[in-house]
Design a protein around this motif. Sequence first.
Motif, PDB file in Angstrom:
ATOM      1  N   LEU B  62     -12.461 -10.646  -7.085  1.00 27.80           N
ATOM      2  CA  LEU B  62     -13.675  -9.939  -7.472  1.00 27.80           C
ATOM      3  C   LEU B  62     -14.841 -10.890  -7.610  1.00 27.80           C
ATOM      4  N   GLN B  63     -14.560 -11.995  -8.216  1.00 27.31           N
ATOM      5  CA  GLN B  63     -15.629 -12.959  -8.402  1.00 27.31           C
ATOM      6  C   GLN B  63     -16.145 -13.468  -7.082  1.00 27.31           C
ATOM      7  N   ILE B  64     -15.230 -13.694  -6.192  1.00 28.87           N
ATOM      8  CA  ILE B  64     -15.666 -14.210  -4.888  1.00 28.87           C
ATOM      9  C   ILE B  64     -16.504 -13.167  -4.169  1.00 28.87           C
ATOM     10  N   ILE B  65     -16.017 -11.962  -4.203  1.00 37.58           N
ATOM     11  CA  ILE B  65     -16.775 -10.925  -3.504  1.00 37.58           C
ATOM     12  C   ILE B  65     -18.157 -10.795  -4.117  1.00 37.58           C
ATOM     13  N   ASN B  66     -18.174 -10.839  -5.428  1.00 34.04           N
ATOM     14  CA  ASN B  66     -19.477 -10.774  -6.080  1.00 34.04           C
ATOM     15  C   ASN B  66     -20.365 -11.915  -5.657  1.00 34.04           C
ATOM     16  N   ALA B  67     -19.744 -13.055  -5.466  1.00 31.94           N
ATOM     17  CA  ALA B  67     -20.554 -14.212  -5.099  1.00 31.94           C
ATOM     18  C   ALA B  67     -21.291 -13.982  -3.796  1.00 31.94           C
ATOM     19  N   PHE B  68     -20.683 -13.224  -2.934  1.00 35.73           N
ATOM     20  CA  PHE B  68     -21.354 -12.981  -1.667  1.00 35.73           C
ATOM     21  C   PHE B  68     -22.584 -12.120  -1.838  1.00 35.73           C
ATOM     22  N   PHE B  69     -22.518 -11.276  -2.835  1.00 36.85           N
ATOM     23  CA  PHE B  69     -23.621 -10.348  -2.991  1.00 36.85           C
ATOM     24  C   PHE B  69     -24.581 -10.767  -4.081  1.00 36.85           C
ATOM     25  N   ASP B  70     -24.400 -11.950  -4.535  1.00 35.29           N
ATOM     26  CA  ASP B  70     -25.240 -12.425  -5.618  1.00 35.29           C
ATOM     27  C   ASP B  70     -26.465 -13.102  -5.031  1.00 35.29           C
ATOM     28  N   LYS B  71     -27.569 -12.609  -5.422  1.00 40.74           N
ATOM     29  CA  LYS B  71     -28.777 -13.127  -4.782  1.00 40.74           C
ATOM     30  C   LYS B  71     -29.019 -14.583  -5.094  1.00 40.74           C
ATOM     31  N   ARG B  72     -28.493 -15.025  -6.169  1.00 42.44           N
ATOM     32  CA  ARG B  72     -28.773 -16.406  -6.506  1.00 42.44           C
ATOM     33  C   ARG B  72     -28.197 -17.359  -5.475  1.00 42.44           C
ATOM     34  N   ASN B  73     -27.143 -16.900  -4.839  1.00 42.66           N
ATOM     35  CA  ASN B  73     -26.562 -17.775  -3.829  1.00 42.66           C
ATOM     36  C   ASN B  73     -27.287 -17.680  -2.511  1.00 42.66           C
ATOM     37  N   LEU B  74     -28.073 -16.634  -2.407  1.00 45.84           N
ATOM     38  CA  LEU B  74     -28.662 -16.407  -1.102  1.00 45.84           C
ATOM     39  C   LEU B  74     -29.994 -17.126  -0.958  1.00 45.84           C
ATOM     40  N   SER B  75     -30.636 -17.262  -2.053  1.00 45.66           N
ATOM     41  CA  SER B  75     -31.899 -18.011  -1.955  1.00 45.66           C
ATOM     42  C   SER B  75     -32.099 -18.767  -3.243  1.00 45.66           C
ATOM     43  N   GLN B  76     -33.065 -19.580  -3.236  1.00 47.50           N
ATOM     44  CA  GLN B  76     -33.225 -20.491  -4.359  1.00 47.50           C
ATOM     45  C   GLN B  76     -33.442 -19.783  -5.669  1.00 47.50           C
ATOM     46  N   ASP B  77     -34.292 -18.806  -5.661  1.00 46.06           N
ATOM     47  CA  ASP B  77     -34.544 -18.170  -6.952  1.00 46.06           C
ATOM     48  C   ASP B  77     -34.357 -16.679  -6.894  1.00 46.06           C
ATOM     49  N   GLY B  78     -33.353 -16.274  -6.190  1.00 47.75           N
ATOM     50  CA  GLY B  78     -33.086 -14.842  -6.168  1.00 47.75           C
ATOM     51  C   GLY B  78     -32.440 -14.429  -7.465  1.00 47.75           C
ATOM     52  N   VAL B  79     -32.663 -13.221  -7.785  1.00 49.93           N
ATOM     53  CA  VAL B  79     -32.038 -12.707  -9.009  1.00 49.93           C
ATOM     54  C   VAL B  79     -31.418 -11.369  -8.675  1.00 49.93           C
ATOM     55  N   GLY B  80     -30.313 -11.120  -9.255  1.00 46.43           N
ATOM     56  CA  GLY B  80     -29.755  -9.787  -9.127  1.00 46.43           C
ATOM     57  C   GLY B  80     -28.715  -9.694  -8.026  1.00 46.43           C
ATOM     58  N   ILE B  81     -28.297  -8.506  -7.847  1.00 43.79           N
ATOM     59  CA  ILE B  81     -27.213  -8.261  -6.912  1.00 43.79           C
ATOM     60  C   ILE B  81     -27.723  -7.367  -5.797  1.00 43.79           C
ATOM     61  N   VAL B  82     -27.281  -7.652  -4.628  1.00 43.87           N
ATOM     62  CA  VAL B  82     -27.602  -6.730  -3.535  1.00 43.87           C
ATOM     63  C   VAL B  82     -26.348  -5.974  -3.174  1.00 43.87           C
ATOM     64  N   GLN B  83     -26.540  -4.939  -2.474  1.00 45.09           N
ATOM     65  CA  GLN B  83     -25.388  -4.144  -2.113  1.00 45.09           C
ATOM     66  C   GLN B  83     -24.834  -4.507  -0.761  1.00 45.09           C
ATOM     67  N   GLU B  84     -25.709  -4.938   0.061  1.00 43.81           N
ATOM     68  CA  GLU B  84     -25.230  -5.268   1.393  1.00 43.81           C
ATOM     69  C   GLU B  84     -25.888  -6.568   1.828  1.00 43.81           C
ATOM     70  N   ILE B  85     -25.191  -7.266   2.657  1.00 44.12           N
ATOM     71  CA  ILE B  85     -25.800  -8.501   3.142  1.00 44.12           C
ATOM     72  C   ILE B  85     -25.798  -8.538   4.653  1.00 44.12           C
ATOM     73  N   SER B  86     -26.768  -9.217   5.150  1.00 44.59           N
ATOM     74  CA  SER B  86     -26.857  -9.364   6.599  1.00 44.59           C
ATOM     75  C   SER B  86     -26.079 -10.604   7.001  1.00 44.59           C
ATOM     76  N   PHE B  87     -26.033 -10.795   8.287  1.00 46.61           N
ATOM     77  CA  PHE B  87     -25.288 -11.927   8.792  1.00 46.61           C
ATOM     78  C   PHE B  87     -25.888 -13.240   8.292  1.00 46.61           C
ATOM     79  N   GLU B  88     -27.166 -13.258   8.245  1.00 47.99           N
ATOM     80  CA  GLU B  88     -27.808 -14.492   7.808  1.00 47.99           C
ATOM     81  C   GLU B  88     -27.401 -14.843   6.386  1.00 47.99           C
TER      82      GLU B  88
END
Lengths: 799, 218
Positions: B62-88
């Motif tokens: 669960l944690q790993i899956i969440n990590a994929f959708f966690d905005k903080r990992n996607l950009s430097q100062d993202g906040v929050g969770i997204v529901q879907e992610i693109s390939f990028e």
Amino acid sequence: MSVLYFWSPHGWVAGSHDDVCPPSSVDNRHGRVRTGRWRSGRDLTDPPGQLPGSCGVHVSAVFQLNPALTNVFPESGLLICIGWVLGGIIYGADMVQTFRLQPFTFFYYLLPPIVLDAGYSMPNKQFMGNLGAILVHAVIGTVWNAASLGLGLWGCWLGGAMGPLQTGLLQLLLFGSLIAAVDPVAVIAVFEEVHVNEVLYIIVFGESLLNDGVTVVLFNVFDAFVSLGGPAINAVEIIKGIISFFVVAFGGSLVGIAFGILISLLTRLTKRTPTIEPAFIFVLGYLSYLTAEFLSLSAILSCTFCGVFCQKYVNTNMSERSVDTVRTTMKAFANGAETVIFVFLGISAIDPAIWVWNTGFILLTLLFIFIFRFMGVFALNLILNQFRLVPFGIIEQLVMGYGGLRGAVAYGLVFLLDEAKYKEKNLMISTTLLVVYFTVMLQGITMKPLVTWLKVKRASTDEASLTEKIANRTFDHMLVAIEDISGQIGHNYLWDKWHNFEEKWLFKILMNPTARKSRDYIFNIFHQLNLKDAMSYVQEGERRGSLAFVRNDSKADVDFNKQFGSDFADMPDIMGPDHIPVPYTLRDSVPSVSLNMHEENQKAREGDDFNAHHLLQQHLYKGRKQRHTYSRKQPVINRDEDEVQEIFQRTMRSRLESFKSAKMGVAQPKKITKHSKKDQTQKMANGKPADDSKIQSYGDEAGIVNPAYIAEMDSNEPMPPWVDEAGEDSGTVAPSQRAQLRLPWTPTNLRRLAPMRLSTHSNDSFLLADSPATQQGTAEPQAPPPPPLQDGRGRGTHM
Amino acid sequence: MGASQSGRAEHEFQDLSDRTRFSLEQVNNLNKRFRQLSNNKETLSREDLASLPDLDNNPIRLQIINAFFDKRNLSQDGVGIVQEISFEEFLMVLSHFQPAAMDITEDNREKLRREKLRFLFNMHDTDGNGIITLEEYRQAVEELLSKAGTIDPDTVKAIADAAMLEVASTTRGKMEPDEFYEGITFEHFLQILKTLNIESTMHVRFRNLDTGNMRCGK
């Protein structure tokens, strides 16, 4: 016609090699491994022959006392020197060398303990993780070493650099194969003192163990070839040789694993016979060696894999005491065997009969060994680095090459040669001995400076804290998951698959069901922490004369009840319904004790978590260390000097304080018990302490004393003060640390006890004691305590 | 799906490759994998990931899956969770797991370390406030040990507490009586794990070969 001296029970008999041909020690059939050659005559197994051995052991023990010496000169080198001395004495006395290390003794008595110990103590995770690299080095590296050395010597011989030698290509190849192998005994002996980082160590060490498969095969094959004679060798024979490699290597490993399974199953069933459990390990381990040997398979591989496989299950199934016993005894045997080996290596040298000096041969051998080793290591690592996650640096490769030490196995093998076939056997023996001395002593001495000079990454000496272990575990799972998601099949994938297989099948079959529960890695550490603390707690209690601590204001109660409620049911229960002193006899059998957080903790919300932290801090030592490095000398490495010191200081300090406070006539302990949070808060809330006199004596200086208490105190002096609290309100069994925290404080501080959140202070009771001034100063202003922190704690008891 | 499409994809991939330090082939392969996982949709959702059977065995799935959708990992100062992610974004997350290059400089190595540790930190810090509190840590440890199956929750709690304590004692040392240890900040996290050679251990080798057919997401 050369005249050979050989042994017979009647002393030296000179004879030409036509007269008597000692029985061949190696069968000419392919794949049949050497059988031991029993020479009559004195050797290690005769009582007189044990004299040099025990001399060596004793002298080496003396040397251990002087670390300055062993820092510079590796212990194995020292032992060889001792051997020389002893050999000189014996030779001087008898005019002949009566002692010699017989190959049989070596291969059947001295080598197995070392290999078994190596396998059993092998750090599995690193071993398996680097298995690919290890195998590449062990197999390809050894073959390269052997071939290159043999061919190089042959070339030089043809070129005439060695003068007239009665030898041939095959013989030189054989010689190359026996001297090419890195030796586990020597590697252990030298690396023991150097402590390079684990990966480096495991590669070299693993290589030294696993190359036995190759060495055995090469030795036999070439020996058979020599017997057959040059022309008879054709492709069939060569193919048979290659096949025999696979048979020997895999067969040996399978035998080892089979015995490993056997041992695990056995330990699963020996719950009731703990005293004999260790013996099984030794017997079966040795059996695995012997079985492989008699099946003509690789015995070292068998023994190694037996140890590697069974260690996890065995360590879980057996009681802690058995585990300790096994570990200690194994190291004792291994150490002893290693010592004897080196002493005899020294003694055997003082024997003019075997010395044949051929400058060219010897020098060339030494040179080639070095050059080809480095070449091989660098080339192989170049290839390996393409596939490794963490590539090897140049420096590490250097050390890897330099760590290719030759040792006693080569010596044992060379002695097995048949003089009839190998005219230059003595030359080979001399060369082998010289090579062994060179590597063990010279390389041994220079290894440490080299490692320091090259700034090789050393073994990390502090063990991972609990947090790190949790982080590590998280990693592993994370990496596996990422590999799954991204569709890669990686190293972690394989590890995970194996892990799952293990969980599903192996644990069920090979492990004790109860043992399985507590198997988890992180839990184990935690368990160790608790266990040690519990033990020290109980010891503390004994020291104070009773296990019935009565503290009713602690938040953390040690719940010994947890595991054996029923056992305790009939114990005298003077403390109250819930708390039972842990009897002395149970100390050793406490499998698990949990420092339970009080139930009510969960209810008291604000700041409670924080309290829990600090309570734990009181009771747990900092990251308990579990070292996974291999060390021959110390069986148990996870003893921390600071830890022991801390315990000692703490106990001493608390004793001192209690003694001091008793002297001052302050009935301090009584007050402590009165300090139940609940009571305190109640009292404070009422504005008027329920028990006036007691509170009063807190606030006052030492002068005012409640005579009633004092009297009691005096009469009870030999007994721990808090025992008398039996009748009063309190049933808590509090950890000793808490007591220690309390004791050093003078009465004026006591009022502060209540409001103060549970010990945000560090564990250092003596630090606290050292700064009474500060506490006294701040005591007064804290008069009205903050609102009660613990509600509904009842009598301060726990569930 | 004509030549123009693939041309655009090529260009995109090149761009992605430059940005995430994956090689072009790796990007290609991962794209194939992405397609597989997302059933050829443009974006990946949670359910797609959750349906991977191999992840079932993983205690922290669960944690790993969440990590994929966690905005903080996607950009430097993202906040929050997204529901879907693109390939990028998929690539961005995976790029945390790249190995360090052999010739990496000290600074870059340190940066890499921080990045990876940040990822780990974010995984634990579920509410995104920059601090791992005891509750969160307990949650993490519980999940971690949940597969062992035989450890009761009290022990788990105690373990988490002990670990937390360790952190407190190593980073803060002696604390004032009234101080409250809120939780592990990122700096503390860095400190405790500084002995871990994370830049060399936390990575997955992304093959250049096409392994897309070998493991399907079903």
